[in-house]
Design an enzyme around this catalytic site. Structure first.
Site, PDB file in Angstrom:
ATOM      1  CG  ASP A  12      -2.031  -1.014   1.154  1.00 53.58           C
ATOM      2  OD1 ASP A  12      -2.499  -1.304   0.041  1.00 53.58           O
ATOM      3  OD2 ASP A  12      -2.451  -1.513   2.213  1.00 53.58           O
ATOM      4  CG  ASP A  27      -6.610  -1.449  -1.725  1.00 54.71           C
ATOM      5  OD1 ASP A  27      -6.814  -2.664  -1.941  1.00 54.71           O
ATOM      6  OD2 ASP A  27      -5.718  -1.033  -0.957  1.00 54.71           O
TER       7      ASP A  27
END
Length: 161
Positions: free
Chosen positions: A120, A138
């Site tokens: 991330d 995401d």
């Protein structure tokens, strides 16, 4: 269903996976783990973190998390391909939505297979109040789900009329 009817799915999902993996690769090469690079002060940073769990780190400390996530994501990928087939060719919004979700699922699946966790790097925050870091995959999943809800709502209104 002919291969031509899968064009939207293949194009969008491939684009999402490519951008997701490219951006993650750049972050891994350019930043150290947990390093942050401010882009918009007190609002948006690029940060290199790894998430062992699902959204918000859910199930991060579960013993069998890696096989669990790989299996559930693989099942989701098969379901999404089936779900895509349920849309008529003129239902472009729904087809695009499913394609975004599929691309995002595959992007994160690649990370889980390669690393056992997801990279991330997008950190949105207001001063010290942070939303959990996320990535392109995401984002594609969230936008795709929103579009899917809109498509379902729109199709429901059309059927009532």
């Amino acid at each position: 269903m002919k291969l031509a009817q899968f064009r939207i799915l293949l194009l969008i999902a491939t684009l999402v996976v490519a951008v997701d993996q490219l951006t993650k690769g750049l972050i891994v090469r350019c930043l150290k783990l947990h390093e942050a690079l401010p882009v918009v002060p007190n609002f948006f940073d690029l940060v290199y973190v790894r998430n062992k769990g699902a959204a918000f780190g859910i199930l991060a400390n579960t013993e069998y998390r890696v096989p669990f996530f790989i299996i559930t994501t693989s099942v989701a990928v098969v379901f999404l391909a089936w779900f895509y087939r349920q849309y008529r060719p003129d239902q472009v919004l729904g087809r695009c939505a499913v394609s975004l979700v599929l691309g995002g699922a595959i992007g994160n699946l690649i990370d889980r297979v390669r690393f056992g966790e997801v990279v991330d790097f997008l950190d949105v925050h207001w001063y010290q109040y942070h939303w959990p870091a996320f990535n392109v995959a995401d984002s594609a999943i969230c936008v795709g789900v929103g579009m899917l809800l809109l498509a379902q709502w729109r199709d429901g209104i059309r059927h009532q009329a």
